[in-house]
Motif scaffolding. Structure first.
Motif, PDB file in Angstrom:
ATOM      1  N   GLY A  21      24.972 -21.100  24.140  1.00 18.75           N
ATOM      2  CA  GLY A  21      25.935 -20.445  25.043  1.00 18.75           C
ATOM      3  C   GLY A  21      27.141 -21.331  25.320  1.00 18.75           C
ATOM      4  O   GLY A  21      27.728 -21.878  24.393  1.00 18.75           O
ATOM      5  N   GLU A  22      27.485 -21.499  26.576  1.00 17.07           N
ATOM      6  CA  GLU A  22      28.663 -22.305  26.925  1.00 17.07           C
ATOM      7  C   GLU A  22      28.305 -23.744  27.235  1.00 17.07           C
ATOM      8  O   GLU A  22      29.044 -24.435  27.933  1.00 17.07           O
ATOM      9  CB  GLU A  22      29.399 -21.735  28.144  1.00 17.07           C
ATOM     10  N   ARG A  61      22.578 -21.113  29.569  1.00 16.12           N
ATOM     11  CA  ARG A  61      23.599 -20.193  30.082  1.00 16.12           C
ATOM     12  C   ARG A  61      24.236 -20.733  31.359  1.00 16.12           C
ATOM     13  O   ARG A  61      23.545 -21.310  32.211  1.00 16.12           O
ATOM     14  CB  ARG A  61      22.976 -18.840  30.434  1.00 16.12           C
ATOM     15  N   SER A  62      25.553 -20.536  31.496  1.00 15.92           N
ATOM     16  CA  SER A  62      26.192 -20.827  32.779  1.00 15.92           C
ATOM     17  C   SER A  62      26.276 -19.513  33.563  1.00 15.92           C
ATOM     18  O   SER A  62      26.506 -18.457  32.971  1.00 15.92           O
ATOM     19  CB  SER A  62      27.603 -21.354  32.559  1.00 15.92           C
ATOM     20  N   ASN A 105      30.215 -16.891  35.642  1.00 18.27           N
ATOM     21  CA  ASN A 105      30.836 -15.563  35.733  1.00 18.27           C
ATOM     22  C   ASN A 105      29.981 -14.574  36.501  1.00 18.27           C
ATOM     23  O   ASN A 105      30.196 -13.365  36.427  1.00 18.27           O
ATOM     24  CB  ASN A 105      31.132 -15.019  34.338  1.00 18.27           C
ATOM     25  N   PRO A 121      28.363 -27.508  27.323  1.00 19.14           N
ATOM     26  CA  PRO A 121      29.446 -28.388  26.856  1.00 19.14           C
ATOM     27  C   PRO A 121      28.954 -29.321  25.753  1.00 19.14           C
ATOM     28  O   PRO A 121      27.779 -29.661  25.708  1.00 19.14           O
ATOM     29  CB  PRO A 121      29.797 -29.201  28.109  1.00 19.14           C
TER      30      PRO A 121
END
Ligand SMILES: Nc1ncnc2c1ncn2[C@@H]1O[C@H](COP(=O)(O)OP(=O)(O)OP(=O)(O)O)[C@@H](O)[C@H]1O
Ligand SMILES: [Mg+2]
Length: 525
Positions: free
Chosen positions: A97-98, A158-159, A162, A100
């Motif tokens: 996912g996002e 997952r972050s 949002n 880093p």
């Protein structure tokens, strides 16, 4: 056989565990069963230095104690990792996912080992990584997930930045684990969570959810969900309580309130440790060195805020020619814009009573006992409400609590104190400007509610205030702001002080005394 393992693999794996180049040089020879004396002469260092380097390596792999056979144990571990990772390239599925990209990752060996133990040996089902912004939670979770991915059939990161609904999140998770589109999912989130739990029972999964605090209320006590996100409570509760073979890692600057209630064996909490080691590596990476005294000062200022250390290292390199001492002299306390922004985000979330606590702690010089602090409040607050606020601030990682023999003491980290003081100065300046423009005595709060200087009525409480410095800062700021608009600043403020004196104490609180204290720092001419 260890000799069958590619050298690149061994280097990469040992680097993940923080083994330095110099340590690896000795290790590579030891893995070939070279005796210490031969390693020493090949590298050109003493035998003691060889033992020291190898000792460091064993420590980093958590092979501890005084016993023979450590090298054999390490070889066995490297072989098992190699086999597991080779297996995993075909077996385990990952979705980062996002997450880093990790640059250089230093230290955190104890934390990584502890996480590994919880997740593997202790079968923890819910692990929370908590701590204030910038302390390295996200980086730690990515490093852990990368190092341990082979232990799982599925890894998903997952972050929640949002703010996905529970349904959206659970659907993504089910689709990823079942490897097919989730058709005909039930409508209610409870049944969806049940399906997810079936997946977590059937497969060993690692789910990492970052930025969890975005789902929590702002301007409420810490730990309560925003409207529409309460179903997450159900998700976490069931993941923690129902039997399955997977683990969910939750990352947050605020702990959800229910975490304390879920203190079953399968729930663990970790606050990243060992920031000093990482901060030193960050400085080393930038070619900076500092004396032990300078380090002490830097650590007192920035504590475990690695983001702050990174920003400071760049600043010292770019603006102070790499001289730590010059930086320390020139900056009483340097708060970079980025950090200010991060702290602003945290501050916006506070309730007004939490803000009260933060302001008082900024005004008072040293740490203060919790009951002594409560007495300072202008408007009274019930004890339970007060303790809830402290709890909440602690969960947000904004205040530090220490327990002495007799009581619990509170204080702010210096960096946060500096930020809150700036807020305080700005707000007081605005309030005074407003009062000078229009003497409406029911329209100000900071000046009224906080005793900034020594001449307040609750003086008998005898707390050391950072008063002199704070008042001087206020006086300077006011002089700057008012220079053009008001004729003689001193006279205008004196006049305002006289007017305040005539008002009932309940209406204007500490405002009169505060103004007098500020005026005392302004030259009369
Ligand atoms: N072990 C480490 N070694 C080197 N750098 C690190 C380490 N841990 C964190 N950092 C660096 O420190 C900074 C802050 O780390 P990170 O983003 O992980 O913190 P965080 O606790 O997740 O912050 P936030 O709450 O704002 O999300 C990043 O720039 C990161 O690269
Ligand atoms: Mg983060």
């Amino acid at each position: 056989m260890i000799s069958d393992l590619p050298q690149d693999f061994i280097r990469q794996l040992t680097a993940e565990y923080g083994v330095s180049d110099a340590e690896f040089e000795a290790l590579a020879l030891a893995l070939r069963s070279e005796p210490t004396v031969a390693i020493a002469s090949t590298i050109g260092i003493s035998e003691v230095a060889v033992r020291k380097r190898l000792g460091e390596v064993y420590r980093k792999f958590n092979i501890t104690g005084i016993r023979p056979g450590k090298i054999a144990e390490l070889k066995q571990f490297l072989i098992s990792q190699y086999q597991a990772r080779n297996r995993s390239t075909t077996n385990s599925r990952t979705d980062w996912g996002e997450a880093p990209d990790l640059g250089a990752f230093y230290g955190r060996i104890a934390d990584l080992n502890l996480l590994k133990q919880w997740v593997n040996a202790d079968s923890a089902r819910l692990v929370a990584i908590l701590g204030m912004t910038g302390c390295g939670k996200t980086s730690l979770s990515v490093q852990f997930a990368q190092q341990n991915q082979t232990q799982f059939d599925f890894v998903i990161w997952r972050s929640l930045r949002n703010s996905p609904s529970v349904t959206d999140l659970v659907t993504t998770l089910i689709e990823f684990i079942s490897q097919q589109p989730a058709k005909n999912l039930p409508d209610d989130s409870n049944s969806q969570i049940s399906l997810l739990l079936e997946c977590l029972q059937a497969h060993r999964c690692l789910i990492v959810l970052d930025d969890f605090e975005t789902l929590l209320q702002t301007e409420e006590l810490a730990g309560y969900y925003r409207t529409g996100y309460e179903e997450y409570r159900e998700l976490f509760q069931r993941v923690a309580e129902i039997n399955h073979q997977s683990c969910l890692i939750l990352i947050s600057s605020e702990a959800p309130a229910e975490l304390a209630l879920l203190s079953v064996n399968s729930v663990k909490q970790l606050k990243p440790t060992g920031a000093d080691i990482i901060a030193k590596e960050i400085f080393k990476e930038k070619g900076l060195s500092a004396t032990p005294e300078e380090w002490q000062k830097l650590l007192n200022r920035y504590r475990d805020n690695l983001l702050a250390f990174k920003i400071v290292a760049i600043t010292i390199k770019d603006f102070f020619n790499g001289h730590v001492s010059q930086f320390l002299e020139a900056t009483a306390l340097f708060v970079d814009d980025t950090l200010t922004y991060l702290l602003e985000q945290q501050f916006e979330r506070l309730t007004s009573s939490e803000e009260d606590v933060m302001y008082w702690l900024a005004i008072i010089e040293q740490q203060i006992g919790i009951f002594q602090l409560k007495q300072q409040f202008f408007e009274s607050l019930s004890l339970s409400e007060y303790l809830n606020n402290l709890d909440s601030l602690e969960r947000r990682s904004l205040i530090e609590k220490t327990t002495t023999d007799s009581e619990i003491m509170l204080q702010l980290q210096p960096l946060i104190k500096k930020y809150v003081t700036q807020q305080l100065v700005q707000q007081v300046t605005q309030e005074v400007q407003q009062l000078l423009r229009q003497p409406n005595f029911s329209n100000f709060s900071v000046l009224k509610n906080y005793c900034l200087g020594k001449s307040c009525e609750k003086q008998q409480i005898n707390t050391a205030r950072q008063s002199s410095q704070l008042l001087q800062q206020l006086a300077n700021n006011l002089q700057n702001k008012l220079r053009r608009s008001e004729g003689n600043i001193y006279d205008s403020l004196k006049q305002l002080g006289e007017n305040l004196k005539k008002q009932p104490r309940l209406k204007v609180g500490y405002a009169g005394a505060n103004l007098n204290d500020i005026i005392s720092k302004i030259p009369s001419n």
